[in-house]
Design a protein around this motif. Structure first.
Motif, PDB file in Angstrom:
ATOM      1  N   TRP A  55       0.857  -1.176   0.000  1.00  0.00           N
ATOM      2  CA  TRP A  55       0.000   0.000   0.000  1.00  0.00           C
ATOM      3  C   TRP A  55       0.891   1.222   0.000  1.00  0.00           C
ATOM      4  O   TRP A  55       1.336   1.688   1.039  1.00  0.00           O
ATOM      5  CB  TRP A  55      -0.931  -0.022   1.200  1.00  0.00           C
ATOM      6  CG  TRP A  55      -1.903   1.103   1.251  1.00  0.00           C
ATOM      7  CD1 TRP A  55      -2.307   1.896   0.211  1.00  0.00           C
ATOM      8  CD2 TRP A  55      -2.607   1.574   2.399  1.00  0.00           C
ATOM      9  NE1 TRP A  55      -3.219   2.823   0.630  1.00  0.00           N
ATOM     10  CE2 TRP A  55      -3.422   2.654   1.978  1.00  0.00           C
ATOM     11  CE3 TRP A  55      -2.631   1.195   3.725  1.00  0.00           C
ATOM     12  CZ2 TRP A  55      -4.256   3.344   2.846  1.00  0.00           C
ATOM     13  CZ3 TRP A  55      -3.461   1.875   4.589  1.00  0.00           C
ATOM     14  CH2 TRP A  55      -4.260   2.939   4.156  1.00  0.00           C
ATOM     15  N   ASP A  56       1.145   1.760  -1.169  1.00  0.00           N
ATOM     16  CA  ASP A  56       2.092   2.866  -1.305  1.00  0.00           C
ATOM     17  C   ASP A  56       1.554   4.188  -0.771  1.00  0.00           C
ATOM     18  O   ASP A  56       2.310   5.129  -0.559  1.00  0.00           O
ATOM     19  CB  ASP A  56       2.580   3.008  -2.744  1.00  0.00           C
ATOM     20  CG  ASP A  56       1.459   3.224  -3.740  1.00  0.00           C
ATOM     21  OD1 ASP A  56       0.284   3.179  -3.351  1.00  0.00           O
ATOM     22  OD2 ASP A  56       1.762   3.433  -4.926  1.00  0.00           O
ATOM     23  N   GLN A  57       0.261   4.273  -0.502  1.00  0.00           N
ATOM     24  CA  GLN A  57      -0.342   5.498   0.042  1.00  0.00           C
ATOM     25  C   GLN A  57      -0.548   5.453   1.554  1.00  0.00           C
ATOM     26  O   GLN A  57      -1.126   6.380   2.128  1.00  0.00           O
ATOM     27  CB  GLN A  57      -1.694   5.746  -0.647  1.00  0.00           C
ATOM     28  CG  GLN A  57      -1.589   5.986  -2.137  1.00  0.00           C
ATOM     29  CD  GLN A  57      -0.846   7.270  -2.437  1.00  0.00           C
ATOM     30  OE1 GLN A  57      -1.122   8.311  -1.856  1.00  0.00           O
ATOM     31  NE2 GLN A  57       0.127   7.197  -3.327  1.00  0.00           N
ATOM     32  N   ALA A  58      -0.070   4.401   2.213  1.00  0.00           N
ATOM     33  CA  ALA A  58      -0.325   4.228   3.644  1.00  0.00           C
ATOM     34  C   ALA A  58       0.197   5.394   4.474  1.00  0.00           C
ATOM     35  O   ALA A  58      -0.527   5.932   5.318  1.00  0.00           O
ATOM     36  CB  ALA A  58       0.276   2.914   4.135  1.00  0.00           C
ATOM     37  N   ALA A  74     -11.197   7.394   3.045  1.00  0.00           N
ATOM     38  CA  ALA A  74     -11.364   7.141   1.608  1.00  0.00           C
ATOM     39  C   ALA A  74     -10.131   6.448   1.025  1.00  0.00           C
ATOM     40  O   ALA A  74     -10.263   5.552   0.186  1.00  0.00           O
ATOM     41  CB  ALA A  74     -11.642   8.444   0.874  1.00  0.00           C
ATOM     42  N   MET A  75      -8.950   6.855   1.480  1.00  0.00           N
ATOM     43  CA  MET A  75      -7.721   6.226   0.985  1.00  0.00           C
ATOM     44  C   MET A  75      -7.638   4.762   1.436  1.00  0.00           C
ATOM     45  O   MET A  75      -7.246   3.887   0.661  1.00  0.00           O
ATOM     46  CB  MET A  75      -6.498   7.016   1.456  1.00  0.00           C
ATOM     47  CG  MET A  75      -6.412   8.398   0.824  1.00  0.00           C
ATOM     48  SD  MET A  75      -5.116   9.417   1.551  1.00  0.00           S
ATOM     49  CE  MET A  75      -3.678   8.708   0.730  1.00  0.00           C
ATOM     50  N   ALA A  76      -8.024   4.500   2.675  1.00  0.00           N
ATOM     51  CA  ALA A  76      -8.019   3.120   3.175  1.00  0.00           C
ATOM     52  C   ALA A  76      -9.040   2.277   2.414  1.00  0.00           C
ATOM     53  O   ALA A  76      -8.764   1.133   2.038  1.00  0.00           O
ATOM     54  CB  ALA A  76      -8.310   3.106   4.666  1.00  0.00           C
ATOM     55  N   GLN A  77     -10.208   2.843   2.170  1.00  0.00           N
ATOM     56  CA  GLN A  77     -11.243   2.116   1.435  1.00  0.00           C
ATOM     57  C   GLN A  77     -10.817   1.843  -0.006  1.00  0.00           C
ATOM     58  O   GLN A  77     -11.122   0.777  -0.554  1.00  0.00           O
ATOM     59  CB  GLN A  77     -12.558   2.886   1.477  1.00  0.00           C
ATOM     60  CG  GLN A  77     -13.175   2.896   2.853  1.00  0.00           C
ATOM     61  CD  GLN A  77     -14.355   3.841   2.984  1.00  0.00           C
ATOM     62  OE1 GLN A  77     -14.447   4.863   2.283  1.00  0.00           O
ATOM     63  NE2 GLN A  77     -15.272   3.518   3.888  1.00  0.00           N
ATOM     64  N   ALA A  89      -4.861  -1.057   6.247  1.00  0.00           N
ATOM     65  CA  ALA A  89      -6.015  -0.257   5.816  1.00  0.00           C
ATOM     66  C   ALA A  89      -7.203  -0.468   6.754  1.00  0.00           C
ATOM     67  O   ALA A  89      -7.919   0.483   7.085  1.00  0.00           O
ATOM     68  CB  ALA A  89      -6.392  -0.605   4.381  1.00  0.00           C
ATOM     69  N   LEU A  90      -7.411  -1.703   7.196  1.00  0.00           N
ATOM     70  CA  LEU A  90      -8.492  -1.962   8.153  1.00  0.00           C
ATOM     71  C   LEU A  90      -8.254  -1.202   9.454  1.00  0.00           C
ATOM     72  O   LEU A  90      -9.182  -0.625  10.029  1.00  0.00           O
ATOM     73  CB  LEU A  90      -8.583  -3.464   8.460  1.00  0.00           C
ATOM     74  CG  LEU A  90      -9.387  -4.294   7.483  1.00  0.00           C
ATOM     75  CD1 LEU A  90      -9.098  -5.770   7.683  1.00  0.00           C
ATOM     76  CD2 LEU A  90     -10.866  -4.008   7.638  1.00  0.00           C
ATOM     77  N   TYR A  91      -7.011  -1.191   9.915  1.00  0.00           N
ATOM     78  CA  TYR A  91      -6.700  -0.482  11.154  1.00  0.00           C
ATOM     79  C   TYR A  91      -6.914   1.027  10.983  1.00  0.00           C
ATOM     80  O   TYR A  91      -7.448   1.688  11.867  1.00  0.00           O
ATOM     81  CB  TYR A  91      -5.274  -0.797  11.602  1.00  0.00           C
ATOM     82  CG  TYR A  91      -4.895  -0.146  12.911  1.00  0.00           C
ATOM     83  CD1 TYR A  91      -5.671  -0.335  14.054  1.00  0.00           C
ATOM     84  CD2 TYR A  91      -3.771   0.648  13.001  1.00  0.00           C
ATOM     85  CE1 TYR A  91      -5.338   0.266  15.260  1.00  0.00           C
ATOM     86  CE2 TYR A  91      -3.425   1.255  14.206  1.00  0.00           C
ATOM     87  CZ  TYR A  91      -4.208   1.052  15.327  1.00  0.00           C
ATOM     88  OH  TYR A  91      -3.879   1.660  16.513  1.00  0.00           O
ATOM     89  N   LEU A  92      -6.519   1.554   9.842  1.00  0.00           N
ATOM     90  CA  LEU A  92      -6.747   2.975   9.601  1.00  0.00           C
ATOM     91  C   LEU A  92      -8.247   3.272   9.595  1.00  0.00           C
ATOM     92  O   LEU A  92      -8.694   4.259  10.183  1.00  0.00           O
ATOM     93  CB  LEU A  92      -6.106   3.425   8.293  1.00  0.00           C
ATOM     94  CG  LEU A  92      -6.099   4.949   8.128  1.00  0.00           C
ATOM     95  CD1 LEU A  92      -4.836   5.402   7.434  1.00  0.00           C
ATOM     96  CD2 LEU A  92      -7.303   5.425   7.389  1.00  0.00           C
ATOM     97  N   ALA A 139       4.280  -6.642   4.628  1.00  0.00           N
ATOM     98  CA  ALA A 139       3.490  -5.609   5.296  1.00  0.00           C
ATOM     99  C   ALA A 139       2.555  -6.223   6.330  1.00  0.00           C
ATOM    100  O   ALA A 139       2.374  -5.671   7.417  1.00  0.00           O
ATOM    101  CB  ALA A 139       2.699  -4.795   4.272  1.00  0.00           C
ATOM    102  N   GLU A 140       1.967  -7.374   6.009  1.00  0.00           N
ATOM    103  CA  GLU A 140       1.087  -8.042   6.962  1.00  0.00           C
ATOM    104  C   GLU A 140       1.875  -8.453   8.206  1.00  0.00           C
ATOM    105  O   GLU A 140       1.404  -8.281   9.337  1.00  0.00           O
ATOM    106  CB  GLU A 140       0.433  -9.268   6.315  1.00  0.00           C
ATOM    107  CG  GLU A 140      -0.564  -9.961   7.232  1.00  0.00           C
ATOM    108  CD  GLU A 140      -1.201 -11.170   6.598  1.00  0.00           C
ATOM    109  OE1 GLU A 140      -2.424 -11.104   6.311  1.00  0.00           O
ATOM    110  OE2 GLU A 140      -0.502 -12.192   6.395  1.00  0.00           O
ATOM    111  N   LYS A 141       3.088  -8.954   8.018  1.00  0.00           N
ATOM    112  CA  LYS A 141       3.949  -9.342   9.144  1.00  0.00           C
ATOM    113  C   LYS A 141       4.217  -8.146  10.044  1.00  0.00           C
ATOM    114  O   LYS A 141       4.017  -8.206  11.261  1.00  0.00           O
ATOM    115  CB  LYS A 141       5.267  -9.928   8.629  1.00  0.00           C
ATOM    116  CG  LYS A 141       6.307 -10.199   9.724  1.00  0.00           C
ATOM    117  CD  LYS A 141       7.599 -10.750   9.157  1.00  0.00           C
ATOM    118  CE  LYS A 141       8.297  -9.854   8.185  1.00  0.00           C
ATOM    119  NZ  LYS A 141       8.913  -8.653   8.718  1.00  0.00           N
ATOM    120  N   ASP A 142       4.660  -7.060   9.451  1.00  0.00           N
ATOM    121  CA  ASP A 142       5.014  -5.871  10.226  1.00  0.00           C
ATOM    122  C   ASP A 142       3.793  -5.284  10.941  1.00  0.00           C
ATOM    123  O   ASP A 142       3.869  -4.902  12.111  1.00  0.00           O
ATOM    124  CB  ASP A 142       5.654  -4.815   9.325  1.00  0.00           C
ATOM    125  CG  ASP A 142       6.976  -5.286   8.734  1.00  0.00           C
ATOM    126  OD1 ASP A 142       7.593  -6.239   9.274  1.00  0.00           O
ATOM    127  OD2 ASP A 142       7.394  -4.709   7.708  1.00  0.00           O
TER     128      ASP A 142
END
Length: 192
Positions: A55-58, A74-77, A89-92, A139-142
């Motif tokens: 996710w380059d916009q995280a 909106a960015m997370a969605q 994204a779910l956490y955001l 990313a999922e690991k981190d």
């Protein structure tokens, strides 16, 4: 007769896998804790072509959460439209929704995060190779380690018995002595 039916069965297999993924995803979106999150995450990875996109916009999405939670949401969605099981994204979303007066939706996102974390840990403590967690992306690991409250101090990669592992040294959430966490990372590296 059987030879003629075989191509039809093979052609239907991807559609069946997609149907199974969509059914599991619908249950996940409702917060159904009985969904097999491990299988769902691997089906999602396969659906994405064998890799989970970063996710380059995280960073940008998180940077605006206080002053513009609607934009962050909106960015997370948008990311979840691509990768519906993106833990970051779910956490955001979970953090942005209450800022917008949408507490019930935030509670649902929290439940979904817990479902994914159970899929990653498999109910194991990760203390040994036999009790290793599993991830489908770096990313999922981190994100999982951060959400579980671990502070990573060291990480090495180990290959053993045809599998690859990240061996993490981390301080537990409540402090104390560093501990070792094994995470299966076959999805991230080519295991021997």
């Amino acid at each position: 007769m059987v030879l003629l039916a075989a191509p039809l069965i093979i052609a239907a297999a991807p559609a069946l896998a997609q149907d199974a993924f969509q059914a599991g995803l619908a249950r996940f979106e409702q917060g159904d804790a009985s969904v097999d999150a491990r299988a769902l995450r691997w089906q999602n990875r396969a659906r994405l072509g064998g890799t989970v996109p970063e996710w380059d916009q995280a960073q940008s999405a998180w940077a605006t959460i206080e002053r513009d939670p609607a934009r962050s949401l909106a960015m997370a969605q948008a990311q979840r439209a691509i990768d519906p099981l993106n833990l970051n994204a779910l956490y955001l979303e979970e953090q942005a929704l209450p800022r917008l007066g949408r507490a019930d939706e935030a509670r649902l996102r929290h439940a979904q995060i817990l479902i994914l974390l159970r899929g990653i840990t498999g109910g194991q403590d990760g203390a040994t190779r036999e009790r290793a967690w599993n991830v489908v992306s770096a990313a999922e690991k981190d994100t999982a380690l951060a959400l579980l409250g671990f502070t990573v101090t060291k990480e090495t990669t180990l290959r053993d018995s045809g599998h690859a592992y990240a061996v993490i040294t981390a301080t537990p959430p409540m402090g104390g002595q560093p501990m070792t966490i094994w995470i299966g990372i076959d999805a991230l590296v080519a295991a021997p």
